[in-house]
Design an enzyme around this catalytic site. Structure first.
Site, short mmCIF file in Angstrom:
data_model
loop_
_atom_site.label_atom_id
_atom_site.label_comp_id
_atom_site.label_asym_id
_atom_site.label_seq_id
_atom_site.Cartn_x
_atom_site.Cartn_y
_atom_site.Cartn_z
N GLY A 76 0.83 -1.18 0.00
CA GLY A 76 0.00 0.00 0.00
C GLY A 76 0.87 1.24 0.00
O GLY A 76 1.56 1.53 0.99
N GLY A 102 3.17 9.01 1.15
CA GLY A 102 3.92 9.51 2.29
C GLY A 102 5.27 8.84 2.42
O GLY A 102 5.60 7.88 1.72
N VAL A 103 6.05 9.32 3.38
CA VAL A 103 7.43 8.83 3.52
C VAL A 103 7.48 7.40 4.04
O VAL A 103 8.37 6.63 3.65
CB VAL A 103 8.25 9.79 4.41
CG1 VAL A 103 7.73 9.80 5.84
CG2 VAL A 103 9.73 9.44 4.36
N ASP A 104 6.57 7.01 4.91
CA ASP A 104 6.66 5.68 5.52
C ASP A 104 6.51 4.58 4.49
O ASP A 104 7.34 3.66 4.41
CB ASP A 104 5.59 5.52 6.61
CG ASP A 104 5.79 6.49 7.77
OD1 ASP A 104 6.96 6.80 8.08
OD2 ASP A 104 4.79 6.93 8.36
N CYS A 164 -11.36 0.90 9.17
CA CYS A 164 -10.93 0.85 7.78
C CYS A 164 -9.95 -0.29 7.51
O CYS A 164 -10.04 -0.96 6.48
CB CYS A 164 -10.30 2.19 7.40
SG CYS A 164 -9.75 2.28 5.68
N CYS A 215 -8.43 10.60 6.99
CA CYS A 215 -8.17 10.78 5.55
C CYS A 215 -9.36 11.40 4.82
O CYS A 215 -9.17 12.19 3.90
CB CYS A 215 -7.77 9.46 4.91
SG CYS A 215 -9.10 8.22 4.81
#
Length: 334
Positions: free
Chosen positions: A8, A12-14, A89, A180
């Protein structure tokens, strides 16, 4: 031949660093989950995938998000509860979408950029500074057996450093801290736009004395002490929400402590089932705070008896039970 894994990729950075780490040992497929709000997420995720020369796809999850997350989120607030949308979610929308692509491309595994670990179908904590096991504690064993968390042994500061070292395009992108589907963070306004929210009503004391007017029960949560607009002989806190009377009860906060609570819909992870009392530590909100407790089976639910009172355990939130670093299970606070 390398084993396939579907990651997934959020933009983002992660998740970007997770992709780069996985590349060493796996054939990585990237999937961006589109919730239809626009923004830079899809473009950033695509840029990361391109920089690593990885296949990239998007999945439209708007319908599933509405059914499994947004509608229950709304119903909870209108019933005086405080929902936890990310925890809903993960098992109902995010991970099923990743697994659907995994099944199409013949991958056994899926991965995300969460700070946690999964070992043999058991969810375990990540590093203390960034542990996200709490929000993942509704994942069933059937999903956890197919999940990898490449960042489980890292802290955020290390991940930022790796992103710069790897030359990842989003290395300095700020973290997203909001829900989100409510990017501006104003959940009450979001609920109002959906319609049928409760009208203003009375703030009352525990004995029923009217103290003022509230803006609608969906603006408040148990234990809240800010934004009440009520003055008196002491500071006020929300100690109860009564949707049937359209009332918000205010007190001095002395009645917010609880040593027992009941949890519904338990999800057992490190044990098959709870058949006898078990000593655990418990988290009642998304923080690093844990306290000692005993959990007991009670008619399909879980009774939690804590060594010390907890402040404002909140209906609609989640209790997560731990044995050292392993997640024993979780339940919804009733």
């Amino acid at each position: 031949m390398k084993e396939k894994v579907v990651l997934g990729l959020s933009g983002g950075v992660d998740s970007a660093v997770a992709a780069r780490l996985l590349l060493q040992d796996y054939e990585v497929y990237c999937l961006y989950l589109d919730i239809g709000l626009g923004g830079s997420g899809a473009a950033d995720a695509a840029a990361v995938a391109a920089s690593l020369n990885l296949p990239f796809a998007t999945a439209d999850i708007r319908q599933a998000l509405e059914e499994h997350v947004c509608a229950p989120f709304t119903a909870d607030y209108l019933a005086g509860r405080t929902p936890l949308p990310c925890a809903r979610c993960n098992p109902a929308v995010k991970f099923p979408a990743l697994l659907a692509l995994a099944d199409r491309v013949g991958a056994r595994l899926v991965a995300t950029g969460h700070y946690a670990r999964a070992e043999g179908g058991v969810l375990r904590k990540g590093r203390p500074a960034n542990d996200q096991s709490y929000m993942l504690a509704r994942l069933p064993r059937s999903i956890l057996q197919r999940v990898m968390f490449p960042l489980g042994d890292y802290e955020k500061v290390q991940v930022r450093s790796l992103a710069r070292e790897f030359g990842i395009p989003v290395a300095d992108k700020p973290d997203s801290m909001e829900i989100c589907f409510i990017p501006d963070g104003d959940y009450a306004a979001w609920l109002d736009r959906r319609g049928n929210t409760p009208p203003p009503g009375d703030f009352v004391s525990p004995d029923g004395t009217v103290l003022g007017r509230h803006k609608g029960i969906h603006h408040y949560t148990l234990g809240q002490g800010r934004g009440l607009g009520v003055s008196g002989p002491h500071r006020y806190f929300v100690s109860a929400i009564r949707p049937e009377r359209n009332q918000v009860v205010l007190s001095d906060g002395g009645d917010l402590g609880r040593r027992e609570l009941l949890c519904t819909a338990p999800n057992w992870i490190a044990v098959e089932a709870l058949t006898a009392p078990m000593a655990v530590t418990v988290r009642l909100r998304h923080s690093r705070t844990e306290q000692r407790a005993v959990i007991l089976p009670e008619g399909g639910c879980v009774r939690v008896r804590m060594d010390q009172p907890a402040r404002a355990p909140t209906p609609g939130q989640m209790a997560v039970f731990y044995d050292a670093d392993a997640v024993v299970g979780s339940g919804w606070i009733a």
